[in-house]
Design an enzyme around this catalytic site. Sequence first.
Site, PDB file in Angstrom:
ATOM      1  N   GLU A 106     -19.521 -11.203  -3.084  1.00  0.00           N
ATOM      2  CA  GLU A 106     -20.732 -11.224  -2.256  1.00  0.00           C
ATOM      3  C   GLU A 106     -21.803 -12.129  -2.834  1.00  0.00           C
ATOM      4  OE1 GLU A 106     -20.015  -7.009  -0.078  1.00  0.00           O
ATOM      5  OE2 GLU A 106     -21.535  -6.997  -1.633  1.00  0.00           O
ATOM      6  N   LYS A 121     -17.928  -8.312 -13.489  1.00  0.00           N
ATOM      7  CA  LYS A 121     -18.746  -7.848 -12.373  1.00  0.00           C
ATOM      8  C   LYS A 121     -18.154  -8.439 -11.095  1.00  0.00           C
ATOM      9  CE  LYS A 121     -22.725  -9.013 -14.563  1.00  0.00           C
ATOM     10  NZ  LYS A 121     -24.121  -9.010 -15.104  1.00  0.00           N
ATOM     11  N   ASN A 153      -9.836 -13.584 -12.695  1.00  0.00           N
ATOM     12  CA  ASN A 153      -8.887 -14.600 -12.244  1.00  0.00           C
ATOM     13  C   ASN A 153      -9.688 -15.748 -11.638  1.00  0.00           C
ATOM     14  OD1 ASN A 153      -6.969 -16.216 -11.067  1.00  0.00           O
ATOM     15  ND2 ASN A 153      -5.992 -14.602  -9.853  1.00  0.00           N
ATOM     16  N   GLN A 177     -12.882 -16.569  -3.536  1.00  0.00           N
ATOM     17  CA  GLN A 177     -13.889 -15.660  -3.009  1.00  0.00           C
ATOM     18  C   GLN A 177     -15.222 -16.370  -2.824  1.00  0.00           C
ATOM     19  OE1 GLN A 177     -14.136 -11.975  -2.277  1.00  0.00           O
ATOM     20  NE2 GLN A 177     -12.299 -13.011  -1.584  1.00  0.00           N
TER      21      GLN A 177
END
Lengths: 317, 733
Positions: free
Chosen positions: B693, B689, B619, B626
């Site tokens: 982070e 994946k 998405n 993120q």
Amino acid sequence: MKPFTYERVATPAQAAAAVLRRPGAKFIAGGTNLLDLMKLQIEVPPHLVDVGRTGLDKIDPTPDGGLRIGALVTNTDLAADRRIRRDYGVLSRALVAGASGQLRNKATTAGNLLQRTRCPYFYDTNQPCNKRQPGTGCAGIGGVSRQLGVIGTSDACIATHPSDMAVAMRVLDAVVETIDAQGRTRAIPIAEFHRLPDNTPHIETSLTADELITGVKLPAPIGGTQMYRKVRDRASYAFALVSVAAIIQKDGTGRVAVGGIAPRPWRIEAAETELPLGAKAVTDRLLADAHPASDNAFKITLVERTLAAVVSKAKAA
Amino acid sequence: MKFDRPAGHNPIDQLRVVGKPTDRIEGRLKTTGTAPYAYERHDVVPDQAYGFVVGSPVPKGHIERIDIRGAKASPGVIAVVTTLDMPRLEKGPMNAAYLFGGAEIQHYHQAIAIVVANSFEQARAAASLIRVNITGQSGQFDLSTQVADAPLAHGKIPPLDRVGDFDSAFATAPVTFDQTYTTPDQSHAMMEPHATIAAWEGGKVTLWTSNQMIAWARRDVATALKIPPENVRVDSPYIGGGFGGKLFLRADAVLAALGARAAGRPVKVALTHPFLMNNTTHRAATIQRIRIGATRDGKITAIAHESTSGNLAGGGPEAAVSQTRLLYAGANRLTSMRLAHLDLPEGSSMRAPGEAAGMMALEIAMDEAAEQLGMDPVQFRILNDTQVDPEKPDRQFSRRQLVKCLQLGATHFGWNRRNSRPAAVREGDWLIGMGVAAGFRNNLVTKSGARVRLGDGGLVTVETDMTDIGTGSYTIIAQTAAEMLGVELGQVKVSLGDSDSPVSAGSGGQWGANNATAGVYAACVKLRRTVARKLGLDPDMAIFAGGHVQAGGRHFGLADATRDGELVCEDAIEYGDLDKKYQQSTFAGHFVEVAVDAFTGEIRVRRMLAVCSAGRILNPKSARSQVIGAMTMGVGAALMEELAVDRSRGYFVNHDLAGYEVPVHADIPHQDVIFLDEVDPISSPMKAKGVGELGLCGVSAAVANAVYNATGVRVRSYPITLDKYLDHLPQVL
């Protein structure tokens, strides 16, 4: 928070009388500082006297061409007032440099002067703190002291006063007006309002227990380029590492007060005579008696460099 | 479903729903304040009382006595439970400090009691009346004094790796570089503190809580309370940020359960912000030495990265050397992790544990080495790229496009406008600089389960104990199910965070998105076959699209399969050894431009860009969120975040959100994110994946390198606050 009783009063004199009746009672207005401190049991007043409806929320002209700011005028309203923005720009700029929009909407002029230090040891009731609990010692000395004071401090306390507004008030030579339970009024020059800690860091102002601030008087405008430069670790919503309030006249003379370095807004009028010689000369005199702690000697350099920025801007203006 | 061969073509590749920028399906609940977060779940059980946790006032010592008489007599108090009332609670495998540890105090604000009362205010007031007698003990609180004697760490990650002969290669390298960097203790500082409502029914307890890893929480609650795991239910549908701080069970959950048992009624507990810093966990400070030996034309021949961190007994090291084992080529390599004993609160996982702190150091070192070599830092990194695991050269990366990230980023960012001479660009009072860093974070695969229901009207419900910590799990799971079953997104309901649902990967280590959706994929594959058989279609031929199923010229509505009732399928994705055969990692190029006030040294980030190579982006909208959130965290780590240690009093002093500064809006300027259009079929059937982070790893170093480029002052100790370089700025007076 310890349980407490509460009353609301209608006039300043009633407020002072109500506080006198109950030892340890406190005035409350916006509550942006006091309530936090009560939750942490740093402040434990048995009784609160709400002065929020005493009508002290106006800004009026004074006969000598200045302004009288009611004690309850909010930081937001004060910063936005057209007269303040026009004639006392340093004050408006200092106000908007402080806190957040939400806090400024609640915080009052008198409350801002009376806000307490942000020393992290004052805020942790497990730690010694002469200001919070006289006689227990000072954890800030030898502790994490990056934010703490470099001048005007004592062996008992190295906390700073956190207000931005008060630094501007100091450079404007404001006068704090009060009333006590007997109805007596006083006019306290801002220079004498905040006390240095010496051996009694818990006593922070020259107010008596039953004395209520009714307003702050600003003298007639003095013109000049008025600036407030606040330096901090992030761009907003943080207390100053160092702040400089300055009014610089076209001829290079002016006034300077510094925040973030001392238990009160730091101004030495004699140092201002050095202004035409530049920031270093002023700083050398202003901070001649500095005693930095382990982590905060940088504040001396920072004062000098921030003042240099302000002087440079004033020249360009 | 076993995943042990690279993924071939599958229904996800249609990209009808997956891969499209999609609004969060739970977004309306969050923006209207109706998403139920743990502390606000007033409706789940009646008669909730309030618990307030009491923490140790000292960092180390032995509790002699706890006097609860004042608290017990305080208005509204229902129960007081102290840590002396019971043997210390056993802890789960991932916790170092005890959550309720008996008489021994291991760190400041370790929980020693809970007061339960009718109101929060009563509980808090009563808690202040508890009197504790403690015999204090001296402790170690200063990492810098412990470095010399710190032994090699123990744990899952090998503490020492040697490849070739670093020492002689470094000694003979034509160009050598040797510097030491420090990173501070950092706090997760998430908006929602740890919070739990606990209710007992006989021997069974339900915890409505805020936790990233439901199955671990259930297991560890059972261990602590000495009850069977099946007697524990954990429910955590909405989580107001975690960043690793809610991976493992914390005191709010066990003390709510103990308080509820003592009070005989449900109890809710939230930790206060000071407790977030000193009662829970943090990212531990590191001291990292990096040595690089290279040929004159910039080929790395020797690289060493040695890191020391501290922790309580039983705690692990901050694995700051992890990326250095994989990121750059070089035949001779040395990496080591040393672990000192410290009596500060527990160091543990925080967003990108290992790589985040490691990249903060490594990527300044690469910048410094490039400058020493007279090379452009982008080119230096490209020159030393590797397509194989440099420690095990027969092991390839599954997909590695670091070079493309750097090249594309350089073009997009206008890197060619950077002046390689530091402190050479000035705009008015501002010194301007640009910095670059590589981004690197491993992709971890782990078993993940889900249950899919096909109900009335073709409504699809996905149930898994996967969590959404603000990341967008709800939406990508719904997208996955919609894609697999050929329905619209609105036809899919998603239930997360409930321990009654199949065990998932959970949220952590940026493994959540790929693994949890792969688990949903597995369950959907099973459901597709079930549906096809139910409709008399060939399961291998059935096509699911537009709410219909068809095969061999026959055509049904999906809902037709439910005429005898709901269909329920459960499965999990389970991985073979593809992650052993291939190194799976994610890559980025981070570019930053800063302005530094020439007078005051204030740093303002002006522009940021991240180019990410991270497999299929499920998405792009929530993935971008993120990454920009992570970039923001990287700015915080670079410029302001530090838990300030009082080295004699033994605790983190700035233990609230006024003292522990994280970036505010005014600190964060224009942020750009580019995702490379790629898939990684080695990773999972989703070919995705993690990115959550990756977006952080390297950002802080890019900021640091930009500050150097702007000022000519190299700061090797984070955070880069003005007190560390003010004296070295150009003279302006």
